[in-house]
Design an enzyme around this catalytic site. Structure first.
Site, PDB file in Angstrom:
ATOM      1  CD  GLU A 331     -11.889   8.966  13.602  1.00 35.66           C
ATOM      2  OE1 GLU A 331     -12.564   8.517  14.031  1.00 35.66           O
ATOM      3  OE2 GLU A 331     -12.034   9.292  12.253  1.00 35.66           O
ATOM      4  CG  ASP A 373      18.037 -15.325 -11.988  1.00 35.78           C
ATOM      5  OD1 ASP A 373      18.157 -15.382 -12.946  1.00 35.78           O
ATOM      6  OD2 ASP A 373      19.106 -15.172 -11.369  1.00 35.78           O
ATOM      7  CG  ASP A 648      20.446 -14.381  -6.172  1.00 34.27           C
ATOM      8  OD1 ASP A 648      20.407 -13.957  -7.412  1.00 34.27           O
ATOM      9  OD2 ASP A 648      20.755 -15.731  -5.566  1.00 34.27           O
ATOM     10  CG  ASP A 652      18.459 -10.267 -10.318  1.00 28.65           C
ATOM     11  OD1 ASP A 652      18.182 -10.442 -11.494  1.00 28.65           O
ATOM     12  OD2 ASP A 652      19.041 -11.240  -9.698  1.00 28.65           O
ATOM     13  CG  ASN A 716     -23.409   7.493  10.877  1.00 32.08           C
ATOM     14  OD1 ASN A 716     -24.655   6.753  10.987  1.00 32.08           O
ATOM     15  ND2 ASN A 716     -22.386   7.145  11.720  1.00 32.08           N
ATOM     16  CG  ASN A 741     -16.051   8.611  14.418  1.00 29.05           C
ATOM     17  OD1 ASN A 741     -17.184   7.769  13.908  1.00 29.05           O
ATOM     18  ND2 ASN A 741     -15.138   9.157  14.103  1.00 29.05           N
ATOM     19  CG  ASP A 745     -13.134   4.760  14.272  1.00 28.95           C
ATOM     20  OD1 ASP A 745     -13.500   4.107  13.406  1.00 28.95           O
ATOM     21  OD2 ASP A 745     -13.009   6.283  14.360  1.00 28.95           O
TER      22      ASP A 745
END
Length: 906
Positions: A331, A373, A648, A652, A716, A741, A745
């Site tokens: 998560e 380029d 640029d 392109d 687990n 958890n 986390d």
């Protein structure tokens, strides 16, 4: 009124093509149609162009201009704009893991609105989405600010009424309409597509459209003139000026024949708006996400069924299954990815880089091919005098002196090559040279003769006080100057220019052309009977003294930067609109193995498989148009490469958009900046090299979290299945599993601030869903071995083998599970021996200590009873230490075997 014919709709792409291929076909078809229409105007008289837009040489009236602005709209091309903030916020939460968490939170709320797990999951989702939204919103604002720094105007000739005379006004470029008569001078941007109706000595920089580094000469034009050359490419027409280009010298007047989306520039830009193609990052995250979700969808029902059948309490089994689902879901992945990318964006901003799209940072690290380029990236984007050669190709100061005198004394606007000659002569030399001559007359440059001459008088000097002859110095295109020469200077002597010698000097010039140099010839004539004025007729009987050769020189650090990219496993391919000789010379100078230079014309006839093979083996592409650039990028991607594109110009934009990571600069045209993912405030490959390292660090830390969490969660769940099958009570309460958890986390939030081993940063890194699955099923069961060992210890040593001892069993496994999860982070984060050969950063170390202390404290804290914990006896902790040490030892042994077997780790 008679206006330009409407655009013909693009041909429908054949069925079976992907959406991306259909978009590319639409771009190609529309650009070709607009180009053909403009090229057609170039071959007709200027009066026809005026009639086609119902305009006159004196310009539109203000009322006509207002009506046309209303009819045609603003003179602006289509651009992707940043979505409204609330739309951007919604997109930040469009993530499969957040969707899974939202579903689980809804189920938990439906079961029990007071369940603390609902709050925990909501906080996780909220922080992850907000972090991503804020970084992308802030970067978008920075990019918009770059675009709004300059408001550009142009000089337009308009009238107050039908009987009034013309007056020149400065109007914003977006207010220009078809039929406007525009005045151009040096330094002006071309505001729209123009057909020239009058011009003098006009030089236009078309690098943004064609990639040509040197300015292009436009024909001296009058209203009734036809085009001097027939072409289907409007960029090559000598009496058209296209939106997005700029004037470097000369003056001109042109009538606007197309604005906005109807311009050649607009035809390319319009097809770039909309949904971007999926990048390497997007595809990688999607594959990994659905791998983990599929695994969860398989394991959770199994856990639910086993618990329901063995315990008989289906409601409790359901709640436990939900907790296991949360445990299996990484998560924090959206949050860790967002934090990683945001940290990378901040680090890159310190190096003058604006990250518009966070995903681009990881793509930068995964990039294994960089298409770039030439002009301004490998070169300095300026013209210098590279060589001054005599008729045999040897360097000769006399050639430089005469070339300098020609450039120094001309009174017209000096072009870039004139300035390069002047810059090459030092100040001390200027004083000496200037003292010997004085200006008499000049014959200005024009595009028919392609040369210019100055006539100088020799000043009286000591030892020759009576000398008063004049010397004409002519400089220009080799062919035109040679046609006027009857003699040449050969090692200080004047000799007749015979046919054989003429071929010899022509070969010298051509040899330098093949080396990518722009060559001009220098010739002189001594006039024994001086007078005050001279004409073109006097440019005759010249003596060739040599050649001036010019080049846009390579950047001093380009070779080092390219070597740095090569050392990081990135192949650099040069994709330029410039000619092949110039491209080959520059690439060779910076250490690129040029090989065979492929021209854009060679690409058009190739199908996709053939182009894919050609792109893989080619290093330099020259004279390529925008469509061909984008095809090259897609061909490399189809070959399995992660492709970056640095550019640029307008030409392109399509390639920038199709690449995995588009890179532009703050001085680029707007459409290039809009199409790019990353904007450099300095056009420097060294900055890119640093960005690549940052991208790989970002990716490495993301993969760390995924592999740590996936393997730990798999272990687990495997342990839960074993325990559920043989233990008469729940091996851990659902709330305990959620707390475990959460603590784990939270400790992983420091992962983005970890360092990566140097060996990891040496080559491109990519998503590998199969590798993650293999890692998960290999490393995960190692933790299960010691979970089961702790089960046996709690069952046999501490007597937690009945419902009465369930809380003791659960508390013992909670601590062992949390500490083993936390400590294995240091085993997984490096392929080396942890703590000895590779140490984590201090934030990771601090969060590890915090997680361990939290896990040890909870069973003894005031929260113990509400969470279902009981205090553990002191005799438990020696067993715990032994289990953890054995776990770390076995993990290191398995890691060594895994690396030897699969030659990979993270």
């Amino acid at each position: 009124m008679t206006m330009l014919a409407p655009r013909t709709p693009a041909k429908l792409a054949p069925p079976g093509r992907t959406r991306r291929e259909r978009k590319a076909a639409e771009l190609e078809s529309r650009t070709l149609l607009v180009g053909e229409r403009l090229a057609g105007l170039s071959t007709r008289p200027g009066t026809h162009a005026l009639q086609s837009v119902d305009a006159s040489r004196n310009g539109l009236t203000h009322a006509e201009a207002a009506l046309r602005l209303e009819r045609h709209g603003r003179n602006a091309v289509a651009q992707d704009r940043a979505p409204l903030w609330f739309v951007q916020l919604g997109k930040a939460y469009w993530n499969p893991f957040i969707g899974v968490l939202a579903f689980l939170a809804a189920v938990m709320y439906w079961q029990d609105p007071a369940d603390p797990g609902v709050v925990i999951l909501s906080v996780m989702m909220g922080i992850s989405g907000l972090l991503r939204f804020w970084q992308e919103y802030r970067s978008g604002r920075a990019a918009d600010a770059l675009r709004k720094l300059v408001t550009t105007t142009c000089a337009v000739q308009r009238r107050a009424g039908s009987g009034s005379g013309p007056t020149t006004f400065e109007v914003p470029m977006d207010q220009v309409v078809p039929g406007d008569v525009v005045k151009l001078a040096a330094g002006d941007l071309i505001p729209a597509d123009l057909r020239l109706i009058a011009s003098k000595d006009l030089m236009v920089s078309q690098a943004a459209l064609s990639g040509e580094s040197l300015p292009v000469a436009k024909a001296d034009t009058r209203t009734e003139d036809l085009g001097r050359q027939s072409t289907t490419d409007p960029v090559e027409a000598d009496n058209l000026c296209l939106m997005g280009t700029s004037v470097t010298s000369g003056t001109a007047t042109g009538v606007v024949v197309a604005t906005g989306a109807d311009t050649y520039f607009g035809s390319m830009a319009g097809s770039l708006v909309g949904e971007r193609p999926q990048t390497n990052f997007d595809n990688g995250v999607r594959k990994v996400s659905f791998l983990l979700i599929r695994f969860m969808l398989v394991m959770v029902p199994v856990v639910f069924m086993v618990n329901g059948l063995t315990k008989g309490d289906w409601n409790e089994a359901f709640l436990f299954g939900i907790a296991v689902a949360v445990g299996l879901t990484p998560e924090m992945l959206p949050m860790v990815v967002s934090a990683n990318l945001a940290r990378g964006a901040v680090a890159m901003s310190r190096r003058k880089v604006v990250v518009k799209r966070l995903n681009a940072i990881q793509n930068l690290g995964a990039m294994d091919v960089l298409c770039t380029d030439k002009t301004g990236t490998l070169t300095e984007d300026r013209i210098v005098l590279d060589r001054y050669l005599d008729v045999h190709g040897d360097e000769d100061d006399e050639v430089l002196e005469y070339g300098y005198l020609n450039s120094r004394y001309q009174t017209g606007l000096k072009n870039l090559m004139d300035q390069a000659v002047i810059d090459r002569v030092g100040e001390a030399e200027e004083v000496v040279v200037d003292a010997r001559f004085s200006m008499v007359d000049e014959i200005p440059f024009d595009f028919a003769r392609r040369r210019m001459s100055v006539v100088l008088g020799r000043n009286s000097i000591v030892g020759d006080p009576g000398r008063s002859d004049h010397v004409m110095i002519t400089k220009g295109a080799v062919e035109e100057v040679l046609d006027l020469c009857t003699h040449m200077t050969d090692r200080g002597e004047t000799v007749e220019l015979t046919g054989q010698l003429r071929r010899h000097v022509t070969r010298i010039a051509e040899d330098n052309n093949r080396k990518g140099l722009r060559v001009l010839a220098v010739a002189t004539r001594t006039i024994a009977a001086p007078r005050d004025t001279y004409t073109v007729a006097d440019e005759d009987g010249l003596t060739l003294i040599g050649f001036l050769a010019f080049l846009d020189p390579p950047k001093a650090d380009a070779a080092r930067a390219l070597q740095g990219l090569a050392d990081k496993g990135i192949a650099v391919k040069v994709v330029t609109g410039d000619n092949d000789l110039v491209a080959a010379r520059v690439c060779a100078d910076v250490g690129i193995d040029v090989g065979h230079v492929v021209l854009g014309s060679e690409i058009d006839g190739l199908d996709e498989p053939a182009l894919r093979a050609l792109a893989a083996r080619t290093t330099v592409f020259a004279k390529v148009n925008p469509v061909q650039k984008a095809r090259i990028v897609r061909a490399l991607q189809a070959g399995g490469h992660t492709v970056g594109f640095l550019g640029d110009g307008i030409n392109d934009a399509a390639a920038l958009r199709d690449s995995d990571v588009g890179i532009s600069v703050d001085t680029a045209v707007d459409i290039a900046k809009e199409s790019a993912d990353i904007i450099l405030l300095e056009k420097d490959l060294t900055v890119l090299e640093q960005g690549v390292e940052q991208g790989r660090t970002t990716f490495g830390n993301t993969i760390k979290y995924i592999k740590m969490t996936a393997s730990s969660n798999f272990g687990n769940v495997f342990s839960v299945l074993v325990a559920s099958a043989f233990i008469p009570f729940q091996p851990m309460l659902a709330i305990m599993l959620l707390v475990q958890n959460l603590v784990y986390d939270i400790s992983q939030l420091a992962t983005p601030w970890d360092r990566m081993d140097e060996e990891y940063l040496r080559r491109p890194r990519n998503w590998d869903a199969k590798g993650i699955f293999r890692f998960m099923v290999t490393i995960g069961p190692v933790s299960s071995v010691f979970d089961i060992s702790m089960f046996l210890i709690m069952w046999n040593v501490f007597g937690a083998n009945s419902e009465a001892g369930a809380s003791l069993f659960q508390s013992g496994w909670f601590i062992e599970g949390l500490l083993s999860q936390t400590l294995v982070v240091h085993m997984i984060r490096t392929r080396k021996i942890p703590f000895v050969r590779s140490r984590a950063s201090w934030p990771v170390m601090a969060m590890t200590v915090l997680a361990v202390l939290t896990g040890l404290y909870l069973p003894f804290s005031p929260l113990a009873a509400p969470l279902g914990f009981v205090a553990l006896p002191a005799s438990y902790f020696p067993w715990l230490i032994g289990v953890l040490l054995a776990y770390c030892t076995l993990t290191q042994l398995v890691k060594t075997w895994y690396i030897r077997t699969f030659n990979t780790w993270l």
